[in-house]
Motif scaffolding. Structure first.
Motif, short mmCIF file in Angstrom:
data_model
loop_
_atom_site.label_atom_id
_atom_site.label_comp_id
_atom_site.label_asym_id
_atom_site.label_seq_id
_atom_site.Cartn_x
_atom_site.Cartn_y
_atom_site.Cartn_z
N ILE A 1 0.84 -1.19 0.00
CA ILE A 1 0.00 0.00 0.00
C ILE A 1 0.89 1.25 0.00
CG2 ILE A 1 -1.76 1.31 1.25
CD1 ILE A 1 -2.68 -1.39 2.46
N GLY A 2 1.92 1.25 0.85
CA GLY A 2 2.83 2.41 0.90
C GLY A 2 3.47 2.66 -0.45
N PHE A 3 3.94 1.57 -1.09
CA PHE A 3 4.56 1.70 -2.40
C PHE A 3 3.54 2.16 -3.44
CE2 PHE A 3 6.14 -0.52 -6.35
CZ PHE A 3 7.19 0.35 -6.57
N ASN A 4 2.31 1.72 -3.27
CA ASN A 4 1.25 2.10 -4.19
C ASN A 4 0.97 3.60 -4.11
OD1 ASN A 4 -0.72 1.66 -6.12
ND2 ASN A 4 -2.32 1.29 -4.59
N VAL A 5 1.02 4.15 -2.88
CA VAL A 5 0.81 5.59 -2.73
C VAL A 5 1.91 6.34 -3.49
CG1 VAL A 5 0.78 7.50 -1.10
CG2 VAL A 5 -0.37 5.37 -0.53
N ILE A 6 3.16 5.85 -3.34
CA ILE A 6 4.29 6.57 -3.94
C ILE A 6 4.33 6.34 -5.45
CG2 ILE A 6 6.78 6.91 -3.92
CD1 ILE A 6 6.81 5.84 -1.07
N PHE A 7 4.28 5.07 -5.87
CA PHE A 7 4.45 4.75 -7.29
C PHE A 7 3.12 4.80 -8.04
CE2 PHE A 7 5.15 1.45 -10.70
CZ PHE A 7 5.85 2.30 -11.52
N GLY A 8 2.10 4.17 -7.46
CA GLY A 8 0.82 4.11 -8.15
C GLY A 8 0.14 5.46 -8.25
N SER A 9 0.18 6.24 -7.16
CA SER A 9 -0.57 7.49 -7.18
C SER A 9 0.24 8.65 -7.73
CB SER A 9 -1.04 7.84 -5.76
OG SER A 9 -2.09 6.98 -5.39
N THR A 10 1.57 8.67 -7.48
CA THR A 10 2.32 9.84 -7.92
C THR A 10 3.43 9.50 -8.92
OG1 THR A 10 3.97 9.80 -6.15
CG2 THR A 10 1.90 10.90 -5.69
N GLY A 11 3.51 8.22 -9.33
CA GLY A 11 4.42 7.86 -10.41
C GLY A 11 5.90 7.95 -10.10
N GLN A 12 6.26 7.87 -8.82
CA GLN A 12 7.68 7.89 -8.48
C GLN A 12 8.12 6.46 -8.17
OE1 GLN A 12 8.57 11.60 -5.93
NE2 GLN A 12 6.53 10.99 -5.31
N LEU A 13 9.03 5.94 -9.00
CA LEU A 13 9.48 4.56 -8.82
C LEU A 13 10.50 4.50 -7.69
CD1 LEU A 13 9.46 1.63 -9.72
CD2 LEU A 13 11.13 2.19 -11.46
N PHE A 14 10.01 4.27 -6.47
CA PHE A 14 10.90 4.17 -5.31
C PHE A 14 11.36 2.73 -5.13
CE2 PHE A 14 10.65 7.87 -2.11
CZ PHE A 14 10.73 8.79 -3.13
N LEU A 15 12.61 2.45 -5.52
CA LEU A 15 13.14 1.09 -5.33
C LEU A 15 13.82 1.00 -3.97
CD1 LEU A 15 14.44 0.29 -8.90
CD2 LEU A 15 12.31 -0.40 -7.81
N CYS A 16 13.22 1.60 -2.96
CA CYS A 16 13.81 1.56 -1.62
C CYS A 16 12.72 1.27 -0.61
CB CYS A 16 14.54 2.87 -1.30
SG CYS A 16 13.52 4.32 -1.47
N VAL A 17 11.73 0.45 -1.00
CA VAL A 17 10.65 0.06 -0.09
C VAL A 17 11.25 -0.64 1.13
CG1 VAL A 17 8.63 -1.40 0.15
CG2 VAL A 17 8.98 -0.10 -1.94
N GLY A 18 12.12 -1.63 0.86
CA GLY A 18 12.75 -2.37 1.96
C GLY A 18 13.59 -1.45 2.83
N ALA A 19 14.32 -0.54 2.22
CA ALA A 19 15.20 0.34 2.99
C ALA A 19 14.37 1.28 3.87
CB ALA A 19 16.11 1.14 2.06
#
Lengths: 333, 285
Positions: free
Chosen positions: A56-74
């Motif tokens: 869900i957190g990744f979805n807010v960042i990537f899904g809603s605002t299109g920022q590919l954050f490859l640091c979910v784990g970090a």
């Protein structure tokens, strides 16, 4: 629609937001009735919920605002390790540690987003910068072994005698997070923030021309998503009692979350939960295959992106809409 | 200090080679191949088994290069087909996800079938003194081979018609099409070339340290960072970025230890990208 009163309409729209979330929450809430005999399976279920939170957190960042954050784990790891270190090494109360660690994660996510926005990095460069952040985080975990326990990980003593380490309660704690995150994301999507997000996802330039401060709404998304990741990571760490580099590793978290979200449907409200549930079950079924599990996982990823690129929920929605349309045209009135 | 710089250059030339294959296909077709390291590992395993079967090192290495090229060709003919139909960021994202899936399959299969298997090519003979620093023969031979490969790449792009065709597609796909170049065929050629380069990574790397069955993702990630720092699509940028980051890495390792040296290397990469998003030798768009 026009002859219906305004009250019914808001009631309807409220139901269309809360209804699915309540349904998902209820469905997940009865799962321990079947699994409570097994500590192992409960552990799997709790991890599954943690992944739902991450997705869900990744979805807010990537899904809603299109920022590919490859640091979910970090970002989750900042929550997990931060909480563990603040509670055990510094000696703060567990709740305060979790909240502080969440704040650090939130600020870190916001800073990464600020950098990406002000350097106007595209999707791929944002991905690479955040990937570099992930690698740096991993290297720091190993390099600062005296603080983090290095490769062996960190055994958390704080909170060991509370309900957080019992068999059933952690499940409901994580479930509460899932439901709270869904509600927050759902409400945000209906607010002016959600309108701005949709506009900048559809066409960034048009959104900018329409007077939307694209940079600001991107950073909002990163702040909210990173806070979710940090909170989930910290809470999961205390229920697990141990954090190690693999708890928040890139291969173990980021890749999996990306697959879960892509399966459920990027940008949909419930997609992350559907993806997390599906892949937690698939993973459990595949566990006896050992190393071959990775082969099957890879094959699933290939099939998924070759044939179901938009995810289950959007595809199903299209299917339903098409059927309705054909029924309507077959029998007018 | 001189020893450090020499070590850094040797490691850096290697890094440059890791990135060269990746940067070419990105620059040409906007395809990010996350299975690059896995191609190297497949080739390493082929080489190891060919030598086990009694084949001498040289023909076995040739076989490994051939296999690397074939894997590249296979990717072009299969999973990259739908990728070519997309444009822009969607294309990069889909290529990244599909090659990641392929990388999982390769990694999972090799680790299941040949756990712990590794390739190392032992180059005999004593150390050779360079500027008063004794250097291992294996490292020197690996660097020499890599430099020859780079020289061959540069002359291919500069002096042959085909190489010029590739460059024209990188610069302007539409324009290249107008003068009768088929970008799809050029792309296929470059994927084969990139596979051969990945196999060459396995061959030269195994002269310095052993390349094990799990090395794939490590190679891909470092190659990706060097690619971005050097500038997407620029082979000379890859070599330059590789050498700079190699020297930074070795000196940092000497001063503050191995784990933290990686942090320094990553920060150096991040700072470069933030100051110059197009990379050292990339073209600003």
């Amino acid at each position: 629609m026009s002859n219906r009163g305004r009250d019914t309409r808001t009631a309807r729209s409220r139901w269309s937001l809360f209804g699915p979330i309540v349904a998902v929450g209820t469905a997940l809430a009865v799962i321990p009735l079947w699994l409570d005999h097994s500590g192992v399976l409960m552990g799997v279920a709790v991890l599954g919920l943690a992944f739902a939170c991450y997705a869900i957190g990744f979805n807010v960042i990537f899904g809603s605002t299109g920022q590919l954050f490859l640091c979910v784990g970090a970002l989750a790891g900042i929550g997990g390790y931060g909480g563990a270190i603040l509670a055990d090494t510094v000696g703060l109360p567990v709740v305060v540690s979790i909240l502080l660690a969440t704040l650090v994660s939130c600020v870190t996510g916001g800073l990464l987003s600020l950098i990406a926005v002000y350097r106007s990095l595209g999707v791929i460069f944002t991905g690479i910068i955040t990937l570099i952040f992930t690698l740096t985080f991993d290297a720091l975990l190993l390099g600062l072994g005296s603080l983090t326990g290095g490769e062996n990980g960190f055994l958390i003593k704080a909170g060991a005698d509370t309900f957080l380490r019992k068999r059933i309660p952690p499940y409901y704690v994580m479930l509460a997070l899932v439901v709270a995150f869904l509600l927050l994301h759902g409400l945000l999507r209906r607010s002016h923030v959600g309108w701005a997000w949709r506009a900048l996802r559809d066409d960034e330039l048009a959104a900018e021309l329409a007077g939307i401060d694209v940079a600001r709404y991107r950073v909002y998304g990163a702040l909210v998503g990173a806070a979710m990741l940090g909170l989930a990571g910290a809470t999961y760490a205390f229920t697990e009692g141990r954090v190690s580099p693999t708890t928040f590793g890139f291969a173990q978290v980021d890749v999996v979350v990306l697959v879960m979200l892509a399966f459920g449907g990027i940008g949909t409200l419930l997609g992350p939960v559907l993806g997390a549930a599906t892949f937690t079950i698939v993973d459990e079924i595949l566990i006896e295959f050992g190393q071959l599990r990775l082969v099957i996982y890879g094959a699933l990823v290939l099939l998924l992106f070759l044939f179901l690129r938009r995810g289950v929920i959007p595809t199903a929605r299209d299917f339903v809409a098409k059927r309705r349309l054909s029924q309507a045209s077959a029998a007018p009135d | 200090m001189i020893a450090n710089i020499l070590d850094g250059i040797i490691f850096g030339i290697q890094l440059g080679l890791w990135a060269a294959g990746l940067t070419l296909i990105y620059g040409l077709g906007g395809v990010l191949n996350l299975a690059h390291g896995q191609i190297a590992v497949i080739s390493a395993m082929v080489l190891a088994f060919a030598m086990d079967a009694g084949l001498p090192a040289l023909p076995a290495s040739g076989l490994a290069l051939l296999v690397g090229g074939l894997v590249g060709l296979f990717l072009d003919l299969t999973i990259l087909r739908p990728v070519y139909r997309l444009q822009g960021e969607a294309r990069v994202l889909l290529s990244l996800l599909l090659t990641l899936g392929f990388a999982f399959i390769v990694d999972g299969f090799l680790n299941w079938r040949y756990p712990g298997r590794a390739l190392s090519l032992f180059i005999g003979g004593g150390a050779i003194d360079i500027l008063g620093v004794p250097m291992r023969r294996g490292s020197l031979l690996a660097s020499a081979i890599t430099l020859v490969a780079f020289a061959a790449l540069f002359s291919f792009f500069r002096f042959t018609t085909l190489g010029r065709a590739v460059r024209s597609v990188i610069e302007d796909e539409e324009g290249a099409r107008l003068v009768g170049i088929d970008p799809a065929r050029i792309m296929r050629l470059i994927l084969v070339l990139s596979g051969v380069l990945a196999a060459l990574v396995a061959v030269t790397r195994s002269m310095v340290v052993s390349v094990d069955v799990q090395a794939g993702f490590g190679i891909t990630v470092l190659a990706l960072i060097v690619t971005v720092v050097g500038g997407l699509g620029s082979v000379s940028g890859a070599l330059l970025a590789g050498i700079i980051l190699g020297i930074v890495n070795v000196i940092a390792a000497d001063v503050i230890g191995t784990f933290m040296s990686l942090v320094v290397l990553l920060l150096a990469a991040a700072v470069t990208i933030l100051i110059r998003p197009a990379g050292l030798l990339g073209v600003e768009e």
